[in-house]
Write a protein that holds these residues in place. Structure first.
Motif, PDB file in Angstrom:
ATOM      1  N   GLU A 162      39.381  19.584   7.228  1.00 13.94           N
ATOM      2  CA  GLU A 162      40.583  19.958   6.664  1.00 13.94           C
ATOM      3  C   GLU A 162      41.368  20.872   7.287  1.00 13.94           C
ATOM      4  O   GLU A 162      41.077  22.424   7.232  1.00 13.94           O
ATOM      5  CB  GLU A 162      40.301  20.439   5.260  1.00 13.94           C
ATOM      6  CG  GLU A 162      41.553  20.248   4.381  1.00 13.94           C
ATOM      7  CD  GLU A 162      41.165  20.614   2.828  1.00 13.94           C
ATOM      8  OE1 GLU A 162      39.941  20.345   2.528  1.00 13.94           O
ATOM      9  OE2 GLU A 162      42.155  21.026   2.346  1.00 13.94           O
ATOM     10  N   ARG A 213      47.171  30.978  13.842  1.00 10.65           N
ATOM     11  CA  ARG A 213      46.186  31.893  13.979  1.00 10.65           C
ATOM     12  C   ARG A 213      45.536  32.289  15.112  1.00 10.65           C
ATOM     13  O   ARG A 213      44.651  33.026  15.373  1.00 10.65           O
ATOM     14  CB  ARG A 213      45.035  31.262  12.940  1.00 10.65           C
ATOM     15  CG  ARG A 213      45.698  31.425  11.327  1.00 10.65           C
ATOM     16  CD  ARG A 213      45.741  32.644  10.516  1.00 10.65           C
ATOM     17  NE  ARG A 213      46.020  32.413   9.200  1.00 10.65           N
ATOM     18  CZ  ARG A 213      45.617  32.857   8.420  1.00 10.65           C
ATOM     19  NH1 ARG A 213      44.604  33.787   8.361  1.00 10.65           N
ATOM     20  NH2 ARG A 213      46.044  32.662   6.971  1.00 10.65           N
ATOM     21  N   PHE A 233      37.389  26.180  20.392  1.00 10.71           N
ATOM     22  CA  PHE A 233      36.269  25.961  21.529  1.00 10.71           C
ATOM     23  C   PHE A 233      36.809  24.908  22.530  1.00 10.71           C
ATOM     24  O   PHE A 233      37.113  23.723  21.928  1.00 10.71           O
ATOM     25  CB  PHE A 233      34.976  26.206  21.547  1.00 10.71           C
ATOM     26  CG  PHE A 233      34.591  27.276  20.850  1.00 10.71           C
ATOM     27  CD1 PHE A 233      34.599  28.868  21.455  1.00 10.71           C
ATOM     28  CD2 PHE A 233      34.110  27.549  19.488  1.00 10.71           C
ATOM     29  CE1 PHE A 233      34.193  29.899  20.945  1.00 10.71           C
ATOM     30  CE2 PHE A 233      33.859  28.786  18.898  1.00 10.71           C
ATOM     31  CZ  PHE A 233      33.914  29.851  19.529  1.00 10.71           C
ATOM     32  N   GLY A 247      34.021  35.223  12.380  1.00 15.96           N
ATOM     33  CA  GLY A 247      35.450  35.446  13.063  1.00 15.96           C
ATOM     34  C   GLY A 247      35.919  36.568  12.966  1.00 15.96           C
ATOM     35  O   GLY A 247      36.531  37.287  13.696  1.00 15.96           O
ATOM     36  N   TYR A 266      36.941  39.433  15.873  1.00 14.43           N
ATOM     37  CA  TYR A 266      38.331  39.914  15.763  1.00 14.43           C
ATOM     38  C   TYR A 266      38.416  41.304  15.774  1.00 14.43           C
ATOM     39  O   TYR A 266      39.385  41.742  16.938  1.00 14.43           O
ATOM     40  CB  TYR A 266      39.227  39.255  14.785  1.00 14.43           C
ATOM     41  CG  TYR A 266      40.639  39.435  14.917  1.00 14.43           C
ATOM     42  CD1 TYR A 266      41.298  38.386  15.561  1.00 14.43           C
ATOM     43  CD2 TYR A 266      41.520  40.384  14.513  1.00 14.43           C
ATOM     44  CE1 TYR A 266      42.686  38.445  16.023  1.00 14.43           C
ATOM     45  CE2 TYR A 266      42.683  40.578  14.692  1.00 14.43           C
ATOM     46  CZ  TYR A 266      43.343  39.495  15.311  1.00 14.43           C
ATOM     47  OH  TYR A 266      44.797  39.885  15.612  1.00 14.43           O
ATOM     48  N   ASN A 296      42.275  34.181  21.737  1.00 15.30           N
ATOM     49  CA  ASN A 296      43.176  34.102  20.519  1.00 15.30           C
ATOM     50  C   ASN A 296      44.523  34.800  20.682  1.00 15.30           C
ATOM     51  O   ASN A 296      44.381  35.989  21.519  1.00 15.30           O
ATOM     52  CB  ASN A 296      42.387  34.892  19.247  1.00 15.30           C
ATOM     53  CG  ASN A 296      43.354  34.767  17.941  1.00 15.30           C
ATOM     54  OD1 ASN A 296      44.523  34.784  18.129  1.00 15.30           O
ATOM     55  ND2 ASN A 296      42.599  34.465  16.774  1.00 15.30           N
ATOM     56  N   PHE A 319      35.290  39.280  26.981  1.00 13.83           N
ATOM     57  CA  PHE A 319      34.531  39.990  25.504  1.00 13.83           C
ATOM     58  C   PHE A 319      34.058  38.609  24.648  1.00 13.83           C
ATOM     59  O   PHE A 319      34.462  37.520  24.802  1.00 13.83           O
ATOM     60  CB  PHE A 319      35.516  40.632  24.677  1.00 13.83           C
ATOM     61  CG  PHE A 319      36.617  39.911  24.109  1.00 13.83           C
ATOM     62  CD1 PHE A 319      36.691  38.950  23.118  1.00 13.83           C
ATOM     63  CD2 PHE A 319      37.627  39.976  25.172  1.00 13.83           C
ATOM     64  CE1 PHE A 319      37.899  38.522  22.696  1.00 13.83           C
ATOM     65  CE2 PHE A 319      39.078  39.365  24.898  1.00 13.83           C
ATOM     66  CZ  PHE A 319      38.973  38.452  23.626  1.00 13.83           C
ATOM     67  N   GLY A 320      32.797  38.918  24.002  1.00 11.77           N
ATOM     68  CA  GLY A 320      32.217  37.854  23.382  1.00 11.77           C
ATOM     69  C   GLY A 320      30.893  38.080  22.844  1.00 11.77           C
ATOM     70  O   GLY A 320      30.361  39.309  22.676  1.00 11.77           O
TER      71      GLY A 320
HETATM   72  O1  UT7 Z   1      35.050  34.462  22.554  1.00 11.36           O
HETATM   73  C1  UT7 Z   1      35.117  35.068  21.413  1.00 11.36           C
HETATM   74  C2  UT7 Z   1      35.016  33.863  20.170  1.00 11.36           C
HETATM   75  N1  UT7 Z   1      35.350  34.310  18.916  1.00 11.36           N
HETATM   76  C3  UT7 Z   1      36.681  34.674  18.599  1.00 11.36           C
HETATM   77  O2  UT7 Z   1      37.418  34.774  19.452  1.00 11.36           O
HETATM   78  C4  UT7 Z   1      36.885  34.766  17.002  1.00 11.36           C
HETATM   79  C5  UT7 Z   1      37.872  35.716  16.808  1.00 11.36           C
HETATM   80  N2  UT7 Z   1      38.353  35.530  15.277  1.00 11.36           N
HETATM   81  C6  UT7 Z   1      39.529  34.801  15.129  1.00 11.36           C
HETATM   82  O3  UT7 Z   1      40.033  34.408  16.087  1.00 11.36           O
HETATM   83  C7  UT7 Z   1      39.931  34.493  13.813  1.00 11.36           C
HETATM   84  O4  UT7 Z   1      39.158  35.265  12.839  1.00 11.36           O
HETATM   85  C8  UT7 Z   1      39.764  33.067  13.427  1.00 11.36           C
HETATM   86  C9  UT7 Z   1      41.003  32.477  14.053  1.00 11.36           C
HETATM   87  C10 UT7 Z   1      38.407  32.472  13.458  1.00 11.36           C
HETATM   88  C11 UT7 Z   1      40.300  33.000  11.972  1.00 11.36           C
HETATM   89  O5  UT7 Z   1      41.459  33.609  11.736  1.00 11.36           O
HETATM   90  P1  UT7 Z   1      41.526  34.496  10.263  1.00 11.36           P
HETATM   91  O6  UT7 Z   1      42.779  34.950  10.244  1.00 11.36           O
HETATM   92  O7  UT7 Z   1      40.542  35.741  10.533  1.00 11.36           O
HETATM   93  O8  UT7 Z   1      41.165  33.583   9.063  1.00 11.36           O
HETATM   94  P2  UT7 Z   1      40.265  34.011   8.099  1.00 11.36           P
HETATM   95  O9  UT7 Z   1      38.768  33.590   8.376  1.00 11.36           O
HETATM   96  O10 UT7 Z   1      40.445  35.110   7.451  1.00 11.36           O
HETATM   97  O11 UT7 Z   1      40.456  32.773   7.008  1.00 11.36           O
HETATM   98  C12 UT7 Z   1      41.695  32.785   6.139  1.00 11.36           C
HETATM   99  C13 UT7 Z   1      41.928  31.491   5.401  1.00 11.36           C
HETATM  100  C14 UT7 Z   1      40.625  31.337   4.722  1.00 11.36           C
HETATM  101  O12 UT7 Z   1      41.044  30.624   3.309  1.00 11.36           O
HETATM  102  P3  UT7 Z   1      41.086  31.512   1.943  1.00 11.36           P
HETATM  103  O13 UT7 Z   1      39.598  32.041   1.835  1.00 11.36           O
HETATM  104  O14 UT7 Z   1      42.094  32.502   2.490  1.00 11.36           O
HETATM  105  O15 UT7 Z   1      41.550  30.474   1.073  1.00 11.36           O
HETATM  106  C15 UT7 Z   1      39.878  30.128   5.568  1.00 11.36           C
HETATM  107  O16 UT7 Z   1      39.026  29.174   4.684  1.00 11.36           O
HETATM  108  O17 UT7 Z   1      42.086  30.305   6.321  1.00 11.36           O
HETATM  109  C16 UT7 Z   1      40.898  29.353   6.172  1.00 11.36           C
HETATM  110  N3  UT7 Z   1      40.584  28.736   7.424  1.00 11.36           N
HETATM  111  C17 UT7 Z   1      41.179  27.480   7.615  1.00 11.36           C
HETATM  112  N4  UT7 Z   1      42.548  27.096   7.345  1.00 11.36           N
HETATM  113  C18 UT7 Z   1      42.782  25.937   7.993  1.00 11.36           C
HETATM  114  C19 UT7 Z   1      39.678  28.960   8.249  1.00 11.36           C
HETATM  115  N5  UT7 Z   1      39.516  28.025   9.154  1.00 11.36           N
HETATM  116  C20 UT7 Z   1      40.701  27.300   8.992  1.00 11.36           C
HETATM  117  C21 UT7 Z   1      41.233  26.127   9.712  1.00 11.36           C
HETATM  118  N6  UT7 Z   1      42.104  25.582   9.143  1.00 11.36           N
HETATM  119  N7  UT7 Z   1      40.714  26.031  10.921  1.00 11.36           N
END
Ligand code: UT7
Length: 343
Positions: free
Chosen positions: A39, A48, A168, A231, A235, A269, A326-327
């Motif tokens: 979803e 994002r 990824f 995540g 971040y 990101n 970084f990672g």
């Molecule tokens: O090489 C390093 C690798 N890792 C990274 O670079 C990760 C770094 N982190 C990030 O890039 C971000 O944290 C993410 C892109 C992974 C997530 O973005 P975010 O703005 O931190 O989102 P979040 O985890 O705070 O989630 C916000 C909302 C949540 O819903 P509720 O609880 O607010 O209702 C999630 O369930 O977004 C929801 N959500 C999604 N919705 C649609 C999380 N993933 C998705 C998705 N599609 N794929």
């Protein structure tokens, strides 16, 4: 290759970045297509992360195959005979052989005089490998090296976890390095860091899988989980540590931000890229990004981006580049280098 340090002219050499190459798998997976599995939708992923699509290794493709193709492209740009290579360092966390994929790449290239080995530092792997290879050249022990960053994380993501699977993709990039006169060292400086105490924010751990061997003795059959990621923690780590390490390196190398031609960060990101650039007051037109086409290809992002910008003419001979990876680990690192290009 010099057989002993005593034979080298002055034992301290410089390092030049001569050529680049890259390769990505044939299959392209768009955000809308991921939405057919979990979803999510294109607008959430783009807003994002900045990612629009990624490439996925399919049949008849492999990690070492991507590494080979990227390397062959780099050698062609350099105009080098594979037999002139002394060293191949393959940065990867996803080898197609746990004992190492670099020798496979060596064999495919016909680089019979090179020693080849893998190096693991997740998304920081390319920079760690660049610095490692540069040391062999610096001390005069070797003359020509190939540094490859390649990963196939699509094999290790949980495709039902929308929080991580959208990030990824797979790919490989390679850079050809050559020892130069010590006065012409194009790697101006580097900093490498790890903090294992924060490693659980992003890892790919083995899972206990105990099997009976004989009466009273068991063994752990090899088995790994899928990528585990917090995540938000990753971040926060990235937007805090990457500007810090780059600021320290700029100070150490006496390079002013205005002197930089490009900021080349690990492509994780778009929001992380923007935040780091803003903190360092680097204008957006100097920030390289190809996240929209490839997503996060781990150790491959930096050389993949470098190669694209070299080939389309954005990066020119003499350009000064600040780079940071970084990672997982957690690991991070930075280097400031000058692109030389083929001579
Ligand atoms: O090489 C390093 C690798 N890792 C990274 O670079 C990760 C770094 N982190 C990030 O890039 C971000 O944290 C993410 C892109 C992974 C997530 O973005 P975010 O703005 O931190 O989102 P979040 O985890 O705070 O989630 C916000 C909302 C949540 O819903 P509720 O609880 O607010 O209702 C999630 O369930 O977004 C929801 N959500 C999604 N919705 C649609 C999380 N993933 C998705 C998705 N599609 N794929």
């Amino acid at each position: 290759m010099f057989s002993s340090l005593a034979e080298t002219p002055n034992n301290i050499c410089g390092v030049s970045l001569i050529a680049s190459g890259s390769s990505t798998p044939h299959q392209r997976l768009t955000n809308d297509q991921i939405g057919m599995r979990v979803e999510t939708d294109d607008s959430w992923i783009r807003s994002r992360t900045g990612i629009g699509a990624r490439h996925v290794v399919g049949s008849h493709e492999s990690l070492s195959g991507l590494g080979y193709a990227a390397s062959a492209n780099a050698l062609a740009m350099a105009g080098w005979d594979p037999e002139s290579l002394d060293l191949i360092v393959l940065a990867t966390s996803t080898p197609d052989d746990l004992f190492g994929s670099a020798p496979k790449v060596q064999a495919q290239l016909g680089a019979i005089n090179a020693v080849a080995f893998d190096l693991t530092a997740a998304c920081s792997g390319f920079l760690f490998a660049l610095v490692t290879a540069a040391q062999y050249l610096r001390v005069g022990a070797m003359k020509r090296a190939l540094v490859i960053g390649a990963d196939q994380l699509t094999s290790w993501v949980d495709w039902d976890d929308r929080r991580s699977c959208v990030l990824f993709g797979d790919g490989a990039g390679a850079v050809a390095l050559e020892a130069s006169h010590f006065k012409n060292d194009d790697i101006l400086g580097f900093q490498l860091k790890t903090d294992g105490s924060r490693g659980e924010s992003l890892n790919l751990p083995s899972v206990p899988n105990l099997n009976p061997l004989i009466d009273g003795i068991s063994y752990q059959k090899g088995c790994f989980s899928t990528i585990q990621m917090n995540g938000q923690e990753v971040y926060k780590f990235a937007v805090r540590e990457v500007p810090l390490i780059l600021e320290k390196l700029l100070l150490k190398t006496s390079v002013k931000t205005e002197q930089l031609d490009w900021l080349l960060l690990h492509q994780a990101n778009k929001r992380i890229l923007d935040s780091v650039a803003e903190r360092l007051s680097i204008p957006s037109h100097k920030v390289l990004s190809n996240l929209s086409d490839y997503g996060n290809t781990s150790a491959a992002t930096i050389p993949l981006m470098l190669d694209e910008a070299v080939r389309d003419g954005r990066i020119k001979s003499g350009n000064l580049i600040a780079s940071s990876g970084f990672g997982a680990g957690l690991s991070w690192g930075a280097s400031i280098f000058r692109w030389k290009g083929p001579v």
